[in-house]
Design an enzyme around this catalytic site. Structure first.
Site, PDB file in Angstrom:
ATOM      1  N   TYR A   1     -12.551 -20.133 -35.495  1.00 12.78           N
ATOM      2  CA  TYR A   1     -13.092 -21.481 -35.649  1.00 12.78           C
ATOM      3  C   TYR A   1     -12.337 -22.211 -36.748  1.00 12.78           C
ATOM      4  O   TYR A   1     -11.682 -21.599 -37.592  1.00 12.78           O
ATOM      5  CB  TYR A   1     -14.602 -21.447 -35.940  1.00 12.78           C
ATOM      6  CG  TYR A   1     -14.945 -20.739 -37.236  1.00 12.78           C
ATOM      7  CD1 TYR A   1     -15.067 -21.449 -38.428  1.00 12.78           C
ATOM      8  CD2 TYR A   1     -15.128 -19.361 -37.271  1.00 12.78           C
ATOM      9  CE1 TYR A   1     -15.362 -20.799 -39.619  1.00 12.78           C
ATOM     10  CE2 TYR A   1     -15.436 -18.711 -38.443  1.00 12.78           C
ATOM     11  CZ  TYR A   1     -15.544 -19.438 -39.619  1.00 12.78           C
ATOM     12  OH  TYR A   1     -15.835 -18.795 -40.792  1.00 12.78           O
TER      13      TYR A   1
ATOM     14  N   SER B   1     -11.554 -17.452 -39.971  1.00 14.31           N
ATOM     15  CA  SER B   1     -11.260 -18.770 -39.415  1.00 14.31           C
ATOM     16  C   SER B   1      -9.786 -19.131 -39.546  1.00 14.31           C
ATOM     17  O   SER B   1      -8.959 -18.350 -39.972  1.00 14.31           O
ATOM     18  CB  SER B   1     -12.092 -19.848 -40.097  1.00 14.31           C
ATOM     19  OG  SER B   1     -11.689 -19.963 -41.447  1.00 14.31           O
TER      20      SER B   1
ATOM     21  N   LYS C   1      -4.905 -29.718 -28.251  1.00 16.23           N
ATOM     22  CA  LYS C   1      -3.842 -28.722 -28.403  1.00 16.23           C
ATOM     23  C   LYS C   1      -2.893 -29.163 -29.500  1.00 16.23           C
ATOM     24  O   LYS C   1      -2.419 -30.310 -29.502  1.00 16.23           O
ATOM     25  CB  LYS C   1      -3.090 -28.569 -27.088  1.00 16.23           C
ATOM     26  CG  LYS C   1      -1.961 -27.571 -27.111  1.00 16.23           C
ATOM     27  CD  LYS C   1      -1.358 -27.478 -25.717  1.00 16.23           C
ATOM     28  CE  LYS C   1      -0.146 -26.596 -25.670  1.00 16.23           C
ATOM     29  NZ  LYS C   1       0.463 -26.576 -24.341  1.00 16.23           N
TER      30      LYS C   1
END
Length: 116
Positions: free
Chosen positions: A58, A25, A9
């Site tokens: 991603y 992305s 995170k």
């Protein structure tokens, strides 16, 4: 039994750019990726603090120590430059292993996205 848990995170990082005409992305400063144990191509969830948007994309490696956090392609419509976001990745673990797993959580400086 397997469950999904938070693996990595990056908490409250500032968006430095949004490039609608890129394939897609999120570009993340390599130093932040290393600190959060993220790899290129890894699936991440994005939570936008400013507008409540949640979406997945991603990771693409950005220039190390640049502070770069750029949303690319369609994701660029979900953020604006200077929005504050949270970037989260998950791992699938065996239930017992998950009980003791410790995620990599990074709290960058919100002004410049640095780790200091």
């Amino acid at each position: 039994m397997q469950i999904q848990v938070v693996k990595s995170k990056i908490h409250r990082v500032k968006v430095t750019g949004a490039d609608l005409n890129y394939i897609g992305s999120i570009t993340i400063d390599e130093a932040l990726m290393d600190a959060a144990n993220l790899i290129e191509g890894e699936k991440v969830s994005i939570v936008n603090i400013n507008n409540g948007e949640r979406f997945e994309t991603y990771v693409i490696v950005g220039e190390k120590n640049s502070g770069a956090i750029t949303l690319n392609g369609p994701a660029a419509r979900k953020v604006q430059k200077d929005d504050i976001i949270i970037i989260i990745s998950y791992a699938t673990l065996e239930f017992e292993e998950a009980k003791t797993f410790k995620p990599w959580i990074v709290f960058p400086n919100e002004n410049d996205n640095s780790l200091t």
